[in-house]
Write a protein that holds these residues in place. Structure first.
Motif, short mmCIF file in Angstrom:
data_model
loop_
_atom_site.label_atom_id
_atom_site.label_comp_id
_atom_site.label_asym_id
_atom_site.label_seq_id
_atom_site.Cartn_x
_atom_site.Cartn_y
_atom_site.Cartn_z
N GLU A 296 52.31 3.48 -2.13
CA GLU A 296 51.98 3.79 -0.74
C GLU A 296 50.63 4.50 -0.63
O GLU A 296 49.81 4.17 0.22
CB GLU A 296 53.08 4.66 -0.13
N LEU B 178 48.01 -0.44 9.20
CA LEU B 178 49.17 -0.03 8.41
C LEU B 178 50.46 -0.01 9.22
O LEU B 178 51.55 0.05 8.66
CB LEU B 178 48.93 1.36 7.82
N THR C 118 43.25 0.79 2.37
CA THR C 118 43.10 0.34 3.76
C THR C 118 42.06 1.18 4.48
O THR C 118 41.23 0.65 5.22
CB THR C 118 44.45 0.42 4.50
N ILE D 224 47.33 3.10 1.38
CA ILE D 224 46.71 3.85 2.47
C ILE D 224 45.23 4.10 2.19
O ILE D 224 44.37 3.87 3.03
CB ILE D 224 47.46 5.17 2.70
#
Length: 462
Positions: A407, A429, A414, A411
């Motif tokens: 995760e 997201l 992105t 993040i």
């Protein structure tokens, strides 16, 4: 628009103000940084600051940042000294205007600032129906909730409603609820008294008071914390606000417009948005259709953006090829009008002639890869190849890793892809800006390098 002039430059900067006034701007004049900040704190507001380079432009920029006032600053100086212009822009000015002023140059700067106008470009029947409804409700003072996917033009619609209302001659004030941390948003909306909290060096008027007599837009209101929603509800019901640290209520007269890219009824059902506030805001509802549901607008918008960026970059433009038109109509446009604008901006930069052909079009595919990249040799080819290799590897690289680690990398990657823009990254997201902000704060505290905030009004606080 509202123009604030700071300084004098032997009267030349005042002459620039007179030109701006003749072009429809509302002009105010102060002599130094302290007076400028006092005017802005007291709710005078401005859409653009023209600043005398003989004053300390760095002090002006730093003061604006410190008090979270987001207004572009244009430096003005006598003559066309490259050294002065570079120094001003390095200090944070958006542009440099030589004086004595040229009327057309001043007009161009004003046009650039007000480029996000209230004029909709549309041809599709679905958008015509939406505009017709907006025209019907604009003259009233009813609160309006505008919903739609990110990039569909919700803020442009809000400005359109304001300019067609009886408050059109008054201020239009916009607040992005997703881009301002929760602990600062209350002060941004309602203002504060001197000493109300650490950093409150002077009394500051909030957006409610700044919009008095006009229209207040609460952009992405679904990201507002429930605690603040209660205070907002009182302000809407009673048209009274309380400054942070204040002891006396302040009456306000505003027309409220709110936007959200979420399903508000679903947010109410989940308990993240107050039902009573939802009904207060939703006197009238306008839903903007996504670009994929208004195919009749794609060609018109594409040509508009191509002309805009061709002019901005000094590139010849005479049209868009039929092949490109077909590509644009067939695309899904998950980013809506904003994605189309970026696509045409890239196309203008990549085209080899006045007609934009397929080789200049880079579209975002279903997996986030440029589907047109194979058609033209560009630096993105290596990125596409690398991404394809990763995709081919499937989930092999994930085995043995924790969900939290995967995760975190998703993040951060992105956010890097969005060049640090928190709002865009959160939309991609599928999480709220508040959740993203909390995650990034956690990663930063763990020693993970977090891309700096860029491209939106939020500044990193970690």
């Amino acid at each position: 628009m509202r123009l604030l002039i700071v300084g004098s430059l032997d009267g030349h900067i005042t002459a620039a103000g007179k030109i701006a006034l003749s072009r429809g701007a509302k002009v105010a004049h102060v002599h130094d940084v302290e007076q400028a900040m006092a005017a802005l704190r007291n709710g005078q507001g401005a859409d653009l600051i023209m600043f005398d380079v003989n004053l300390d432009i760095g002090q002006m920029i730093d003061s604006l940042k410190r008090e979270r006032i987001n207004i572009p600053v244009v430096a003005c100086g006598i003559g066309t000294s490259a050294e002065i212009a570079v120094r001003a822009i390095k200090a944070g000015a958006k542009e440099y205007i030589p004086l004595p002023p040229d009327a057309e140059l001043i007009a161009a700067v004003l046009a650039a600032v007000t480029e996000e106008s209230a004029a909709f470009i549309f041809n599709d029947a679905s958008m015509r129906a939406t505009i017709k409804l907006a025209d019907q409700v604009a003259p009233s003072d009813a609160s309006i909730l505008i919903t739609g996917e990110s990039g569909t033009g919700k803020e442009v619609m809000a400005r359109y409603i304001h300019t067609h209302s009886k408050r059109a001659s008054k201020a239009f004030i916009s607040v992005n609820c997703a881009a301002i941390p929760e602990n600062l948003l209350e002060s941004e909306l309602f203002g504060h008294e001197k000493g109300a909290f650490t950093g409150a060096i002077a009394r500051r008027i909030g957006k409610f008071e700044e919009a008095n007599g006009g229209t207040l837009l609460l952009d992405e209101i679904s990201e507002m914390h429930p605690r603040l929603q209660a205070k907002l509800l009182r302000a809407i019901q009673e048209r009274v606000i309380d400054r942070v640290g204040g002891s006396q209520p302040v009456k306000v007269d505003i027309r409220l417009i709110a936007t959200s890219n979420r399903d508000m009824q679903e947010e109410v059902a989940k308990g993240t948005f107050r039902e009573d506030l939802y009904f207060r805001l939703n006197v009238m509802s306008l839903e903007l259709p996504p670009l994929r549901e208004r195919p009749g607008d794609i060609a018109m918008l594409a040509e508009h953006f191509a002309k805009k960026y061709a002019a901005a970059n000094g590139v010849a433009f005479s049209g868009i090829s039929p092949e490109v038109q077909d590509m644009l109509r067939a695309h899904e446009w998950r980013g809506n009008v904003r994605e189309l604008e970026n696509t045409m901006h890239r196309a203008v930069l990549l085209t080899h002639g006045p007609v934009i052909g397929p080789e200049a079009i880079l579209l975002t595919g279903g997996r986030g890869l440029p589907v047109g990249a194979a058609q033209v040799p560009t630096p993105t080819d290596s990125i596409v190849a690398k991404a394809a290799a990763v995709a081919a590897a499937g989930t092999v690289g994930l085995v043995g890793r924790t969900v939290a680690a995967v995760e975190r990398d998703l993040i951060i990657d992105t956010l890097s892809h969005c060049l640090g823009n928190r709002t865009h990254a959160a939309n991609i997201l599928g999480i709220s800006i508040r959740t993203l902000r909390n995650k990034l704060k956690q990663y930063s505290e763990e020693g993970v390098a977090v891309p700096a905030a860029h491209g939106d009004s939020e500044q990193a606080s970690y």
